[in-house]
Design a protein around this motif. Sequence first.
Motif, short mmCIF file in Angstrom:
data_model
loop_
_atom_site.label_atom_id
_atom_site.label_comp_id
_atom_site.label_asym_id
_atom_site.label_seq_id
_atom_site.Cartn_x
_atom_site.Cartn_y
_atom_site.Cartn_z
N VAL A 1 0.87 -1.18 0.00
CA VAL A 1 0.00 0.00 0.00
C VAL A 1 0.90 1.23 0.00
N GLU A 2 0.61 2.18 -0.90
CA GLU A 2 1.44 3.38 -1.02
C GLU A 2 0.57 4.62 -1.04
N LEU A 3 1.15 5.73 -0.62
CA LEU A 3 0.49 7.03 -0.71
C LEU A 3 1.14 7.81 -1.85
N GLN B 1 -4.13 15.69 -5.93
CA GLN B 1 -5.03 14.62 -5.48
C GLN B 1 -4.19 13.66 -4.65
N ILE B 2 -4.78 13.15 -3.59
CA ILE B 2 -4.11 12.15 -2.76
C ILE B 2 -4.64 10.80 -3.19
N ILE B 3 -3.72 9.95 -3.61
CA ILE B 3 -4.07 8.63 -4.14
C ILE B 3 -3.50 7.56 -3.22
N ILE B 4 -4.29 6.55 -2.93
CA ILE B 4 -3.79 5.37 -2.23
C ILE B 4 -3.70 4.26 -3.27
N ASP C 1 -5.76 2.12 -7.89
CA ASP C 1 -5.62 3.43 -7.26
C ASP C 1 -6.98 3.92 -6.80
N LEU C 2 -7.05 4.39 -5.55
CA LEU C 2 -8.26 5.00 -5.03
C LEU C 2 -7.94 6.43 -4.62
N THR C 3 -8.79 7.35 -5.02
CA THR C 3 -8.60 8.75 -4.68
C THR C 3 -9.12 9.01 -3.28
N TRP C 4 -8.27 9.53 -2.42
CA TRP C 4 -8.62 9.78 -1.03
C TRP C 4 -9.53 11.00 -0.89
N ASN C 5 -9.21 12.08 -1.57
CA ASN C 5 -9.99 13.32 -1.46
C ASN C 5 -10.89 13.50 -2.68
N GLU C 6 -12.10 13.96 -2.45
CA GLU C 6 -13.04 14.15 -3.55
C GLU C 6 -12.66 15.33 -4.43
N GLU C 7 -12.28 16.43 -3.83
CA GLU C 7 -11.89 17.64 -4.56
C GLU C 7 -10.38 17.81 -4.46
#
Length: 107
Positions: free
Chosen positions: A24-26, A59-62, A73-79
């Motif tokens: 898992v990475e940020l 964008q913050i991606i996990i 990849d999942l986007t942590w923040n919506e905006e």
Amino acid sequence: MITLENNTIKSDNLSLNISSIRKVELKIVPVKKEVSKTIFNSLANTLSHSRANGDEHVQIIIRFTWDDDSVKDLTWNEEPLVRNNLDYHKAIKEARTFIEQIQRLIS
């Protein structure tokens, strides 16, 4: 919003079991802006003798890497967030805490 419930990562219409996660990475990814906004921002930085770009949206991606080497990849923040403001630091802290929870479960 991404949540962790009963060893399952849930996001909008997605459900992922953590049992086959290898890593898992940020990731912090800049959001592309319109050319005119980039030019005006550069002019403002130049005229104010600023060395830093104070208007960089990210964008913050996990990023999850699975045992079969597939990546999700999942986007942590919506905006998009402005780098280095308070909301950005809060979101980074929350995302890192989330990643630490997952890493404890998969190790």
